[in-house]
Design a protein around this motif. Structure first.
Motif, PDB file in Angstrom:
ATOM      1  N   VAL A  51       7.555   6.649 -14.707  1.00 33.86           N
ATOM      2  CA  VAL A  51       7.326   6.551 -13.505  1.00 33.86           C
ATOM      3  C   VAL A  51       8.163   7.087 -12.419  1.00 33.86           C
ATOM      4  CG1 VAL A  51       8.526   5.079 -11.798  1.00 33.86           C
ATOM      5  CG2 VAL A  51       6.767   3.758 -13.283  1.00 33.86           C
ATOM      6  N   THR A  52       7.620   8.298 -11.205  1.00 31.70           N
ATOM      7  CA  THR A  52       8.198   9.191 -10.747  1.00 31.70           C
ATOM      8  C   THR A  52       8.751   8.624  -9.226  1.00 31.70           C
ATOM      9  OG1 THR A  52       5.964  10.030 -10.064  1.00 31.70           O
ATOM     10  CG2 THR A  52       7.801  11.346 -11.344  1.00 31.70           C
ATOM     11  N   ALA A  53       7.793   7.354  -9.082  1.00 35.82           N
ATOM     12  CA  ALA A  53       7.909   6.749  -7.510  1.00 35.82           C
ATOM     13  C   ALA A  53       8.084   5.502  -7.815  1.00 35.82           C
ATOM     14  CB  ALA A  53       7.414   7.387  -5.797  1.00 35.82           C
ATOM     15  N   SER A  54       8.703   4.316  -6.988  1.00 39.61           N
ATOM     16  CA  SER A  54       8.264   2.960  -6.830  1.00 39.61           C
ATOM     17  C   SER A  54       9.532   2.633  -5.177  1.00 39.61           C
ATOM     18  CB  SER A  54       9.609   1.927  -7.707  1.00 39.61           C
ATOM     19  OG  SER A  54      10.837   2.392  -7.199  1.00 39.61           O
ATOM     20  N   LYS A  55       8.141   1.318  -4.752  1.00 41.93           N
ATOM     21  CA  LYS A  55       8.295   1.004  -3.953  1.00 41.93           C
ATOM     22  C   LYS A  55       8.283  -0.747  -3.568  1.00 41.93           C
ATOM     23  CE  LYS A  55       7.011   1.832   0.880  1.00 41.93           C
ATOM     24  NZ  LYS A  55       6.077   1.829   1.831  1.00 41.93           N
TER      25      LYS A  55
ATOM     26  N   GLY B 120      -2.015 -18.550  -4.141  1.00 34.03           N
ATOM     27  CA  GLY B 120      -1.683 -19.564  -3.972  1.00 34.03           C
ATOM     28  C   GLY B 120      -0.048 -19.599  -4.421  1.00 34.03           C
ATOM     29  N   GLN B 121       0.353 -19.015  -4.834  1.00 34.55           N
ATOM     30  CA  GLN B 121       2.017 -18.395  -5.833  1.00 34.55           C
ATOM     31  C   GLN B 121       1.973 -17.340  -5.223  1.00 34.55           C
ATOM     32  OE1 GLN B 121       1.825 -18.789 -10.253  1.00 34.55           O
ATOM     33  NE2 GLN B 121       3.738 -18.792 -10.489  1.00 34.55           N
ATOM     34  N   SER B 122       3.583 -17.933  -5.089  1.00 37.02           N
ATOM     35  CA  SER B 122       3.919 -16.408  -4.338  1.00 37.02           C
ATOM     36  C   SER B 122       4.770 -15.359  -5.583  1.00 37.02           C
ATOM     37  CB  SER B 122       5.483 -17.468  -4.020  1.00 37.02           C
ATOM     38  OG  SER B 122       6.075 -16.248  -3.007  1.00 37.02           O
ATOM     39  N   ALA B 123       4.617 -14.280  -5.049  1.00 42.30           N
ATOM     40  CA  ALA B 123       4.235 -13.120  -5.618  1.00 42.30           C
ATOM     41  C   ALA B 123       5.418 -12.106  -5.171  1.00 42.30           C
ATOM     42  CB  ALA B 123       3.963 -12.622  -6.405  1.00 42.30           C
ATOM     43  N   ARG B 124       5.896 -11.528  -6.349  1.00 47.03           N
ATOM     44  CA  ARG B 124       6.809 -10.077  -5.794  1.00 47.03           C
ATOM     45  C   ARG B 124       5.712  -8.398  -5.706  1.00 47.03           C
ATOM     46  NH1 ARG B 124      12.162  -8.702  -6.058  1.00 47.03           N
ATOM     47  NH2 ARG B 124      12.766  -6.817  -4.673  1.00 47.03           N
ATOM     48  N   HIS B 125       5.784  -7.789  -4.888  1.00 44.32           N
ATOM     49  CA  HIS B 125       4.490  -7.314  -4.842  1.00 44.32           C
ATOM     50  C   HIS B 125       5.291  -5.857  -4.757  1.00 44.32           C
ATOM     51  CE1 HIS B 125       0.715  -5.269  -2.468  1.00 44.32           C
ATOM     52  NE2 HIS B 125       1.261  -4.558  -3.621  1.00 44.32           N
ATOM     53  N   LEU B 126       4.860  -4.978  -6.258  1.00 43.30           N
ATOM     54  CA  LEU B 126       5.693  -3.890  -6.366  1.00 43.30           C
ATOM     55  C   LEU B 126       4.601  -2.439  -6.308  1.00 43.30           C
ATOM     56  CD1 LEU B 126       8.130  -5.082  -9.108  1.00 43.30           C
ATOM     57  CD2 LEU B 126       8.785  -4.596  -6.118  1.00 43.30           C
ATOM     58  N   LYS B 127       4.999  -0.849  -5.769  1.00 41.39           N
ATOM     59  CA  LYS B 127       3.507  -0.168  -6.200  1.00 41.39           C
ATOM     60  C   LYS B 127       4.990   0.690  -7.174  1.00 41.39           C
ATOM     61  CE  LYS B 127       0.888   3.114  -3.815  1.00 41.39           C
ATOM     62  NZ  LYS B 127       0.139   3.396  -2.797  1.00 41.39           N
TER      63      LYS B 127
ATOM     64  N   ASP C  83      -1.751   5.881  -9.303  1.00 43.74           N
ATOM     65  CA  ASP C  83      -0.738   4.789  -8.267  1.00 43.74           C
ATOM     66  C   ASP C  83      -1.072   3.303  -8.989  1.00 43.74           C
ATOM     67  OD1 ASP C  83       0.079   6.276  -7.331  1.00 43.74           O
ATOM     68  OD2 ASP C  83      -1.268   6.846  -5.953  1.00 43.74           O
ATOM     69  N   TRP C  84      -0.609   2.024  -9.278  1.00 43.96           N
ATOM     70  CA  TRP C  84       0.049   1.637  -9.329  1.00 43.96           C
ATOM     71  C   TRP C  84       0.518   0.022  -9.040  1.00 43.96           C
ATOM     72  CZ3 TRP C  84       2.738  -1.705 -12.766  1.00 43.96           C
ATOM     73  CH2 TRP C  84       3.599  -0.904 -13.111  1.00 43.96           C
ATOM     74  N   GLU C  85      -0.049  -1.135  -8.437  1.00 42.42           N
ATOM     75  CA  GLU C  85       0.683  -2.048  -8.174  1.00 42.42           C
ATOM     76  C   GLU C  85      -0.074  -3.480  -8.881  1.00 42.42           C
ATOM     77  OE1 GLU C  85      -0.327  -2.458  -4.477  1.00 42.42           O
ATOM     78  OE2 GLU C  85      -1.572  -1.063  -3.573  1.00 42.42           O
ATOM     79  N   VAL C  86       1.781  -4.112  -8.866  1.00 39.58           N
ATOM     80  CA  VAL C  86       2.023  -5.480  -9.532  1.00 39.58           C
ATOM     81  C   VAL C  86       2.253  -6.724  -8.716  1.00 39.58           C
ATOM     82  CG1 VAL C  86       4.411  -4.757 -10.410  1.00 39.58           C
ATOM     83  CG2 VAL C  86       2.299  -5.887 -12.010  1.00 39.58           C
ATOM     84  N   TRP C  87       1.827  -7.296  -8.920  1.00 38.79           N
ATOM     85  CA  TRP C  87       2.525  -8.574  -8.316  1.00 38.79           C
ATOM     86  C   TRP C  87       2.638  -9.785  -9.609  1.00 38.79           C
ATOM     87  CZ3 TRP C  87      -1.435  -6.051  -7.268  1.00 38.79           C
ATOM     88  CH2 TRP C  87      -1.844  -5.741  -5.944  1.00 38.79           C
ATOM     89  N   ILE C  88       4.156 -10.111  -9.481  1.00 38.73           N
ATOM     90  CA  ILE C  88       5.086 -10.667 -10.560  1.00 38.73           C
ATOM     91  C   ILE C  88       5.244 -12.231  -9.714  1.00 38.73           C
ATOM     92  CG2 ILE C  88       6.519 -10.846 -11.993  1.00 38.73           C
ATOM     93  CD1 ILE C  88       6.633  -7.512 -12.138  1.00 38.73           C
ATOM     94  N   ALA C  89       5.080 -13.707 -10.253  1.00 37.86           N
ATOM     95  CA  ALA C  89       5.618 -14.356  -9.710  1.00 37.86           C
ATOM     96  C   ALA C  89       7.234 -14.790  -9.573  1.00 37.86           C
ATOM     97  CB  ALA C  89       5.228 -15.675 -10.143  1.00 37.86           C
ATOM     98  N   ASP C  90       7.443 -15.140  -8.481  1.00 44.44           N
ATOM     99  CA  ASP C  90       9.610 -14.679  -7.677  1.00 44.44           C
ATOM    100  C   ASP C  90       9.934 -15.975  -8.012  1.00 44.44           C
ATOM    101  OD1 ASP C  90       8.174 -15.995  -5.801  1.00 44.44           O
ATOM    102  OD2 ASP C  90       8.463 -14.095  -3.889  1.00 44.44           O
ATOM    103  N   ASP C  91       9.497 -16.980  -8.498  1.00 44.66           N
ATOM    104  CA  ASP C  91       9.661 -18.605  -8.635  1.00 44.66           C
ATOM    105  C   ASP C  91      10.577 -18.244 -10.219  1.00 44.66           C
ATOM    106  OD1 ASP C  91       7.233 -18.938 -10.542  1.00 44.66           O
ATOM    107  OD2 ASP C  91       6.667 -20.182  -9.338  1.00 44.66           O
TER     108      ASP C  91
END
Length: 442
Positions: free
Chosen positions: A153-157, A166-173, A180-188
């Motif tokens: 990994v050379t950069a993150s955002k 319907g589920q709240s998630a942390r959105h990262l790139k 380039d890839w993005e990931v959604w991880i539950a933040d509950d």
């Protein structure tokens, strides 16, 4: 001849309702990945359903493919991954035997089960994912998932939060080289994986797609129905090989299988040409050696190989060699525009519905066959590799000299297969002797 790799990784797109990003917590993107990884490391068992949509977009082009898999894992070494769509990959370990089946090629293998789930992620199974992507489910089984996921990994955002089904998630790139890839991880309560999307556009363009400036290639994976701490039933790890599947020593050896076309009469060819005439294989019987190539404009390796095939065909034209490039499932206008832009001159056969490709058992392109004057398939090449010109010169010289290349290739393959089976039997016999020897020593 090499076995086409199927790029698989299981996986349909869940309904995603995107909401405006809201302030996220202060944890860095890498720390969120580590937190998720630590959570999965603590799980003694879990199950999940995953769906994927792979999409290729460009002007005049829109291809999508969907697949899915269900997975059940129980430490130390019980697991079952069953895929639908795509190559149809099934991988099951009942603790003693590792069973792998690929429905697309109707083959399966059996070997000793790995001692731990961590070993599974280090096996060739990790390659059963689209090029450039990772099988995060397998990464979760290792001793340090975050290290594997974040490698390179050379950069993150931090893109804030969003709603996934319907589920709240942390959105990262993240950026890893040209990926380039993005990931959604539950933040509950639990940081579970909900979705990951890979953008392979830069990688595909570097591989030969520079002329498609608007090319967009994505792989979107979603994960749902997570269950943790479950007690799987014996049926979850039941191994039942399909009746139409053949057992092989390995599904990962590149030279494991020969094309079933080799040494047999080529299926009839009677197609419309791009110029309005016809491509008829029968017209070359007793007169010419035919180079029959299956290709498409969107296929990077196809585009790289075509100039070399044209060059070889010109070199051997006076000797009675002709080239037909059979385009699969593309409109005439798109093919014509491509040829003019690339300044390529060759005879194009049209297979708009893929019926000829089906008759020839095409599983991957480019696929090139050399057919002798008697109509027998003497050589089959799947995929493009550098040095193809030299290889084709040697093969065409042999065919024109009357050599039966197919028979020689088949004989060599059978000898190699026999030697491999003999070595496997010896290994199994030696292994069976060890427990007895150890018992005697005691």
């Amino acid at each position: 001849m090499r076995l086409t790799r199927f790029a698989v990784g299981g996986l349909l797109l869940l309904t995603l309702s995107q909401h405006p990003a809201v302030p996220a917590d202060s944890a860095k993107p890498e720390d969120v990945i580590r937190k998720m990884s630590d959570f999965y490391k603590q799980q003694k068992s879990f199950s999940v359903t995953s769906e994927t949509q792979a999409e290729i977009r460009a002007t005049g082009l829109h291809n999508t493919s969907k697949s899915s898999f269900t997975a059940v894992f129980e430490r130390p070494n019980h697991f079952a991954l069953r895929g639908k769509g795509g190559p149809g990959l099934t991988v099951v370990s009942d603790g003693d035997t590792l069973y792998t089946h690929v429905a697309a090629i109707k083959k399966y293998s059996k070997e000793e089960a790995p001692k731990s789930l961590a070993s599974l992620a280090e096996s060739p199974l990790a390659n059963f994912a689209p090029r450039g992507t990772r099988n995060l489910i397998l990464d979760f089984l290792t001793n340090d998932p975050a290290k594997l996921i974040l490698k390179g990994v050379t950069a993150s955002k931090d893109l804030g939060t969003a709603k996934v089904d319907g589920q709240s998630a942390r959105h990262l790139k993240f950026t890893q080289g040209k990926l380039d890839w993005e990931v959604w991880i539950a933040d509950d309560k639990d940081p579970i994986l909900l979705r990951v999307e890979y953008d392979l556009s830069k990688m595909i363009k570097l591989g030969g797609g520079k002329e498609l400036k608007d090319l967009k290639v994505t792989v979107d994976q979603t994960f749902k129905d997570w269950k943790f701490g479950l007690t799987p039933s014996p049926e979850d790890f039941l191994i039942v090989p399909p009746k139409n599947a053949k057992e092989v020593n390995s599904l990962f050896e590149r030279e494991e299988e020969l094309s079933p076309l080799l040494g047999k009469a080529a299926p009839p060819v009677d197609l419309e040409r791009l110029d309005g005439k016809r491509v008829r294989l029968a017209e070359h019987s007793g007169k010419d050696v035919v180079m029959l190539d299956m290709w498409a404009t969107w296929c990077g390796p196809c585009r790289e190989e075509l100039p070399y095939l044209i060059e070889v065909a010109k070199d051997y034209k006076a000797k009675g060699v002709v080239l037909y490039a059979i385009n699969l499932r593309e409109p005439k206008k798109k093919i014509d525009e491509f040829l003019k832009k690339e300044k390529l001159e060759m005879t194009i056969g049209l297979d708009p519905e893929g019926k000829l490709a089906e008759a020839y058992g095409v599983e991957g392109i480019p696929m090139l066959m050399l057919i002798d004057k008697k109509g027998i398939v003497q050589s089959v090449h799947i995929g493009y590799e550098s040095g193809i010109t030299k290889v084709l010169h040697k093969e065409l010289d042999g065919i024109l000299a009357g050599k039966n290349l197919a028979a020689a290739t088949i004989a060599q393959y059978e000898a190699k297969k026999k030697a491999a089976e003999k070595a496997k039997a010896k290994h199994k016999k030696d292994k069976e002797k060890k427990p007895g020897a150890e018992q005697t020593a005691r």
